[in-house]
Structure formats: C-alpha cells, structure tokens
Design a protein around this motif. Structure first.
Motif, PDB file in Angstrom:
ATOM      1  N   ARG A   1      67.466  90.390  46.160  1.00 25.81           N
ATOM      2  CA  ARG A   1      68.240  89.437  46.934  1.00 25.81           C
ATOM      3  C   ARG A   1      67.347  88.713  47.940  1.00 25.81           C
ATOM      4  N   LYS A   2      67.488  87.389  48.013  1.00 21.13           N
ATOM      5  CA  LYS A   2      66.746  86.589  48.973  1.00 21.13           C
ATOM      6  C   LYS A   2      67.501  86.533  50.291  1.00 21.13           C
ATOM      7  N   MET A   3      66.805  86.785  51.386  1.00 23.85           N
ATOM      8  CA  MET A   3      67.426  86.735  52.708  1.00 23.85           C
ATOM      9  C   MET A   3      66.810  85.605  53.523  1.00 23.85           C
ATOM     10  N   PRO A   4      67.619  84.866  54.235  1.00 23.72           N
ATOM     11  CA  PRO A   4      67.076  83.784  55.051  1.00 23.72           C
ATOM     12  C   PRO A   4      66.124  84.322  56.121  1.00 23.72           C
ATOM     13  N   ARG A   5      65.013  83.640  56.281  1.00 26.99           N
ATOM     14  CA  ARG A   5      64.016  84.088  57.260  1.00 26.99           C
ATOM     15  C   ARG A   5      64.403  83.673  58.677  1.00 26.99           C
ATOM     16  N   PRO A   6      64.036  84.463  59.658  1.00 28.43           N
ATOM     17  CA  PRO A   6      64.209  84.041  61.044  1.00 28.43           C
ATOM     18  C   PRO A   6      63.368  82.796  61.320  1.00 28.43           C
ATOM     19  N   VAL A   7      63.910  81.886  62.110  1.00 29.43           N
ATOM     20  CA  VAL A   7      63.208  80.657  62.467  1.00 29.43           C
ATOM     21  C   VAL A   7      63.063  80.607  63.984  1.00 29.43           C
ATOM     22  N   ILE A   8      61.839  80.389  64.434  1.00 24.35           N
ATOM     23  CA  ILE A   8      61.540  80.322  65.856  1.00 24.35           C
ATOM     24  C   ILE A   8      61.114  78.901  66.190  1.00 24.35           C
ATOM     25  N   PHE A   9      61.796  78.293  67.148  1.00 27.88           N
ATOM     26  CA  PHE A   9      61.559  76.903  67.513  1.00 27.88           C
ATOM     27  C   PHE A   9      60.868  76.779  68.860  1.00 27.88           C
ATOM     28  N   ASP A  10      60.014  75.783  68.961  1.00 25.49           N
ATOM     29  CA  ASP A  10      59.589  75.239  70.248  1.00 25.49           C
ATOM     30  C   ASP A  10      60.757  74.417  70.793  1.00 25.49           C
TER      31      ASP A  10
ATOM     32  N   ALA B   1      74.004  74.722  61.009  1.00 24.34           N
ATOM     33  CA  ALA B   1      73.934  74.968  59.563  1.00 24.34           C
ATOM     34  C   ALA B   1      72.975  76.112  59.238  1.00 24.34           C
ATOM     35  N   LEU B   2      71.845  76.170  59.947  1.00 26.30           N
ATOM     36  CA  LEU B   2      70.900  77.264  59.717  1.00 26.30           C
ATOM     37  C   LEU B   2      71.533  78.611  60.050  1.00 26.30           C
ATOM     38  N   ARG B   3      72.270  78.650  61.141  1.00 28.53           N
ATOM     39  CA  ARG B   3      72.945  79.898  61.504  1.00 28.53           C
ATOM     40  C   ARG B   3      73.997  80.272  60.466  1.00 28.53           C
ATOM     41  N   GLU B   4      74.725  79.283  59.991  1.00 27.84           N
ATOM     42  CA  GLU B   4      75.737  79.554  58.964  1.00 27.84           C
ATOM     43  C   GLU B   4      75.102  80.075  57.682  1.00 27.84           C
ATOM     44  N   ASP B   5      73.879  79.638  57.410  1.00 24.96           N
ATOM     45  CA  ASP B   5      73.157  80.115  56.229  1.00 24.96           C
ATOM     46  C   ASP B   5      72.530  81.487  56.440  1.00 24.96           C
ATOM     47  N   GLY B   6      72.648  82.013  57.659  1.00 23.28           N
ATOM     48  CA  GLY B   6      72.161  83.353  57.919  1.00 23.28           C
ATOM     49  C   GLY B   6      70.806  83.458  58.574  1.00 23.28           C
ATOM     50  N   HIS B   7      70.209  82.331  58.963  1.00 19.04           N
ATOM     51  CA  HIS B   7      68.908  82.381  59.626  1.00 19.04           C
ATOM     52  C   HIS B   7      69.066  82.816  61.080  1.00 19.04           C
ATOM     53  N   PRO B   8      68.484  83.929  61.488  1.00 14.55           N
ATOM     54  CA  PRO B   8      68.410  84.219  62.922  1.00 14.55           C
ATOM     55  C   PRO B   8      67.529  83.165  63.596  1.00 14.55           C
ATOM     56  N   LEU B   9      67.917  82.710  64.776  1.00 13.23           N
ATOM     57  CA  LEU B   9      67.180  81.648  65.455  1.00 13.23           C
ATOM     58  C   LEU B   9      66.702  82.121  66.822  1.00 13.23           C
ATOM     59  N   ALA B  10      65.439  81.770  67.120  1.00 17.09           N
ATOM     60  CA  ALA B  10      64.870  82.072  68.428  1.00 17.09           C
ATOM     61  C   ALA B  10      64.169  80.844  68.964  1.00 17.09           C
ATOM     62  N   LEU B  11      63.970  80.828  70.255  1.00 23.57           N
ATOM     63  CA  LEU B  11      63.260  79.763  70.945  1.00 23.57           C
ATOM     64  C   LEU B  11      62.106  80.376  71.716  1.00 23.57           C
TER      65      LEU B  11
END
Length: 232
Positions: free
Chosen positions: A2-11, A107-117
């Motif tokens: 199973r493919k899991m969405p990767r966490p995305v960290i933003f500036d 949309a990224l959150r809905e797709d399951g990507h954890p998000l950080a700043l």
C-alpha cells in the motif's frame, strides 16, 4: 504494497505567502520615527541583525537594542507602539495567503499528507500564526525564534520530522530556497522541491521545481523517479 502519502514540510515566506520585503522596510521606517532614530539607519540595522532576530530577540528587545545602538533612548511606551506596528505587519502578511494556496493545502490533508511548517521567522510571526488562515492547515509548525535554531541547521528539520512522528528521509520539503534551506533539507535526507511562485530565489538549485502550488499534488502523486511516495 500500500502506498501512503508522504509528510510534506513547507517553508513560509516566498513559498506560501509573499515575503513583503518592501513593506517590512516601510514599517521599520515608521517604527524609527516612533522611537526617535533615523528611518534608513533602523532599516539597515534590522537587515544587519537578521540572524539575532531569528533566534534570540523578541519584538520589544529588537526595538530597544537597535534603537539604542543608533543613539536612541526610547521610552517603554514608544517601544510598545513601535512593536505594535511590527506585529500588525505580521498579521497582514500572513493574511495575504491566497484561497488557491489554502485549497491546495486542504486537498493535501484530505489525501492524507501530514503537513508541517519550518520558518526562519522573528517572534511577531510566531505570535500571529495561531490566528492566521494557514494555521488550521498544519499539523506542526516550527519557528526559528521558538526553537533557537534556523535553517539550514540540520536540527531544525529533524525537529519538524520528529514532531510529525517520522524520519527526515520520509519527508518532502518545499521551499523557495532562501537561507540555504534546500541544501539543508537535502542534507538530512528529505526529498526537495523548489517553488518559484512568489520568488525565483535559488535558480542555481539543480533539483525539481514548480511554478505554482497547484502543481504540487500531481508531483507528490508520481510514482516514478527517486520516489515521491513510500511503501509501508
């Protein structure tokens, strides 16, 4: 597998919102008049003290220290009034985030990507963050002024990953490239994507880049290349 969405960290600045550098200088010039020093001199002092302001001084400390270096002796009331102008600016800048950007983050959150700043930011930005439209989009926010570290120090990237509960190598980092942030993210094993939407900050970066945040979801969903997704 199973493919899991990767966490995305933003500036933050020049990635999610414009840096508003000219507006910042204008406000500092106004602050100078409040505390009784030359506007151009205070603007120059703000630029020269960037690193100290990122990791050491709060708003009032900055005003008092820099005005003092320029020969000013502001009262507590003057320092407070000058600081209020800087805080108001932070709220305005964070409020400029576009609906399109908020929609992509949602949309990224809905797709399951954890998000950080991770933001190299002074204290007024961290203070304004909780009430900004962006705050609700993120699971984690790491500000240099709060952790005493600034990009590209490897430790600040590791803090964000740890707070997400993942390894740095599991994460995608998205930024414009200021302060050497892209190389810093790559050095801890993050996949790096450069945005040019607000500013073409690091054109020498040889990695992948995109022009608008709306391009990001498709890039994250790709299954080819070095891997913008991971298996569990």
């Amino acid at each position: 597998m199973r493919k899991m969405p990767r966490p995305v960290i933003f500036d933050l600045f020049h990635t999610l919102v414009h840096g508003a550098d000219d507006e910042r200088d204008r406000v500092v010039g106004e602050m100078a008049l409040v505390v009784g020093v030359a506007p151009a001199a205070l603007v120059a002092a703000y630029h020269a003290s960037w690193r100290d302001r990122l990791v050491r001084w709060d708003v009032e400390e900055t005003v008092r220290i820099l005005a003092g270096r320029l020969g000013g002796t502001p009262t507590d009331e003057q320092v407070t009034r000058a600081g209020d102008r800087r805080r108001a600016l932070a709220r305005r800048v964070l409020g400029t985030v576009s609906t399109a950007t908020l929609d992509v983050l949602a949309a990224l959150r809905e797709d399951g990507h954890p998000l950080a700043l991770i933001s190299n930011a002074t204290s007024e930005t961290a203070e304004a963050w909780p009430l900004s439209p962006l705050a609700r989009c993120f699971d984690v926010a790491v500000f240099s002024c709060e952790v005493g570290l600034a990009k590209p120090n490897p430790a600040i990237y590791r803090i964000a990953a740890e707070r997400l509960g993942v390894a740095p190598a599991d994460c995608v980092f998205v930024g414009d490239g200021a302060d050497g942030e892209l190389a810093g993210a790559a050095a801890v094993g993050m996949t790096v994507l450069r945005t040019t939407e607000h500013n073409d900050t690091d054109p020498s970066w040889s990695g992948r880049a995109f022009a608008t945040l709306g391009d990001l979801p498709a890039m994250l969903s790709e299954s080819t290349g070095p891997g913008l997704r991971f298996d569990v």
